[in-house]
Design an enzyme around this catalytic site. Structure first.
Site, mmCIF file in Angstrom:
data_model
loop_
_atom_site.group_PDB
_atom_site.id
_atom_site.type_symbol
_atom_site.label_atom_id
_atom_site.label_comp_id
_atom_site.label_asym_id
_atom_site.label_seq_id
_atom_site.Cartn_x
_atom_site.Cartn_y
_atom_site.Cartn_z
ATOM 1 N N GLY A 79 20.021 10.538 -33.312
ATOM 2 C CA GLY A 79 19.625 11.263 -32.113
ATOM 3 C C GLY A 79 20.219 10.677 -30.851
ATOM 4 C CB ALA A 80 21.099 7.221 -29.856
ATOM 5 N N GLY A 127 0.814 -1.207 0.000
ATOM 6 C CA GLY A 127 0.000 0.000 0.000
ATOM 7 C C GLY A 127 0.845 1.253 0.000
ATOM 8 N N GLY A 128 0.486 2.208 0.862
ATOM 9 C CA GLY A 128 1.201 3.474 0.930
ATOM 10 C C GLY A 128 2.656 3.327 1.309
#
Length: 519
Positions: free
Chosen positions: A409-410, A172-173
């Site tokens: 672009g890499a 959970g939290g």
């Protein structure tokens, strides 16, 4: 009653606190193969150095007979400060023998208080997590307790290093505090993290799964990427904390101390093995870890996230005793291409190094961003932009070594000069281009090749011409995009020289509240 009676009473109360949930619950903890909170602290810190804080805090909730419940001393968490290898740290260890380590309001208050002290003292903070989640008997007060912890995890991020060790359930939290911290270490078979447990999932979706298959150490280290390291035992996990702390400084204003051991070998010697470690054929795979081991100080490489996004390797090492962060393409997997997960992995590591003044060295051999509909629809544009952003934002010394391929672009994303690299070196066999020669020729000369009487021969001639004209390091060096083309055997020497030259680097960025990284 005199003062000695009061002193005896004090020690009685302290013994009750130290017993936690009592002998029976401690025995159950041991039967699961788990240490108690105090045993974990004793193993982690220097002998006799732990000083406990707020041992007598207890829940203030009277509902469900919580207040004064037997075995409730200490509020289910042990907090304090100590030293590890002589260096101060603050820490907490949740005590599963008390309320199952569940977090209530006062439990959260104890953790928040020690976090504040860590930030004021500017030393690392360590959390040993073993908790069933929020204490439902306290209602929303327990959620408020979590909030105070999350808030401090966030505002102290980048101020002091924060390390989480998951040593039991974290449900959970409870999972969000570790998720905000810098590093998460899990123990195989005995630790799990998940938002909703197997029973809830089965009730809502009909899916049946075990706790281990849902959120165990293997899952979070190899699939989700939520954890950085896994260990076979609790002792190994705590040893990893000690090792990790040896590479990183205590706060954002300090630098990591040089290693205490003397570096082995002569720093200025050539490394002849490097000429053979990387195949000259640009499409043949190899293990970049072999290159790393040959360049850095002996036995100093400490890989982070080794089981997640294996097409990129990140980790800490030492060069002439100084800590550095390494970001390296791994041609053994996906030809070293960048995908969604590897982009996230690299960007997160780069930003940590920049937070804490650790120089970043990039070994580049990249074909590009990984193609495919799944990657495009999954947001490779947004995730790939994280690497660009992280490198551009970083002001620590940044050095790149292009070992073989640097395409498209890499190439730009992996610490090119245009996005702020201080120094870029290339080996003489490096290919730096918009794309590989084969792909470029297929596009540029498609019509000419199709109309040729000997298409394959012409295609190969064009590939050779393209490689000679464009896909070599000297074109980029001629444009100032590469600072020097170096003998591979001199790589370690060049890095030592560069790190020394950049030791006092200072670089300012435009004044602003903060940037907006494409999350």
């Amino acid at each position: 009653m005199d003062i000695y009676d009061k002193i005896n009473e004090l020690y009685d109360k302290r013994r009750q606190v130290e017993l936690g949930g009592g002998d029976e619950r401690i025995a159950k903890q041991h039967a699961k193969g788990k240490m108690t909170a105090r045993e974990r602290i004793d193993y982690l810190v220097d002998e006799g150095s732990f000083v406990e804080l707020n041992p007598f805090i207890e829940t203030q909730t009277a509902d469900f007979s919580m207040n004064g419940t037997s075995g409730g001393k200490g509020e289910g968490v042990v907090t304090g400060y100590a030293t590890i290898n002589g260096n101060p740290v603050y820490l907490f260890a949740q005590d599963f023998t008390v309320f199952g380590g569940a977090l209530g309001a006062m439990h959260g208050k104890k953790i928040a208080a020690v976090m504040d002290l860590a930030a004021k003292s500017k030393v690392p903070f360590i959390g040993l997590n073993d908790s069933g989640g929020a204490r439902i008997q306290e209602g929303v007060s327990s959620l408020d307790g979590y909030g105070h912890v999350f808030y401090r995890n966030s505002i102290y991020s980048g101020v002091i290093p924060q390390i989480s060790v998951i040593m039991g359930p974290s449900a959970g939290g409870a999972v969000y505090s570790p998720a905000i911290t810098d590093f998460v270490i899990m123990v195989e078979e005995t630790s799990q993290m998940f938002i909703t447990g197997p029973k809830v999932i089965e009730a809502v979706t009909g899916e049946k799964i075990t706790s281990e298959d849902l959120g165990g150490a293997y899952i979070h280290n190899s699939k989700s990427g939520n954890a950085h390291l896994k260990a076979a035992t609790e002792e190994e996990a705590l040893d990893a904390v000690k090792k990790l702390l040896s590479y990183i400084p205590p706060n954002f204003e300090s630098k990591a101390k040089p290693s205490s051991y003397e570096t082995k070998g002569i720093e200025e010697e050539l490394r002849p093995d490097l000429t053979d470690l990387i195949p000259f054929d640009s499409v043949r795979p190899y293990d970049v870890k072999s290159v790393i081991e040959d360049v850095v100080d002996e036995d100093s490489f400490f890989e982070i996230h080794p089981d997640f996004a294996k097409n990129i390797v990140v980790g800490f090492a030492r060069i002439k005793g100084e800590s550095v962060g390494l970001v390296c393409n791994q041609p053994k997997y996906m030809a070293g291409g960048l995908d969604i997960d590897s982009s996230d992995k690299a960007a997160r590591f780069i930003r940590f190094c920049d937070c804490f003044n650790i120089p970043i060295i990039t070994f580049e051999d990249v074909t590009g961003f990984f193609p495919g509909v799944k990657q495009e629809h999954g947001g490779i544009i947004r995730h790939g932009a994280k690497i660009l952003y992280a490198y551009s934002e970083a002001t620590v010394p940044k050095i790149t070594v292009i070992t073989r391929k640097a395409y498209g672009g890499a190439y730009v994303a992996l610490n090119s000069k245009s996005i702020g690299a201080d120094l870029v070196y290339a080996w003489p066999n490096a290919e730096i281009a918009v794309m590989g020669p084969e792909g470029a020729v297929n596009i540029i000369y498609a019509k000419e090749i199709a109309e040729s009487d000997h298409p394959e021969k012409l295609r190969q001639e064009k590939i050779n011409d393209y490689r000679e004209k464009f896909a070599n390091p000297y074109v980029a060096a001629g444009l100032g995009m590469v600072d020097d083309v170096i003998d591979p055997r001199e790589t370690r020497i060049k890095l030592i020289q560069a790190l020394e030259m950049l030791r006092n680097k200072q670089e300012e960025r435009p004044h602003k509240k903060h940037g907006n990284i494409p999350l």
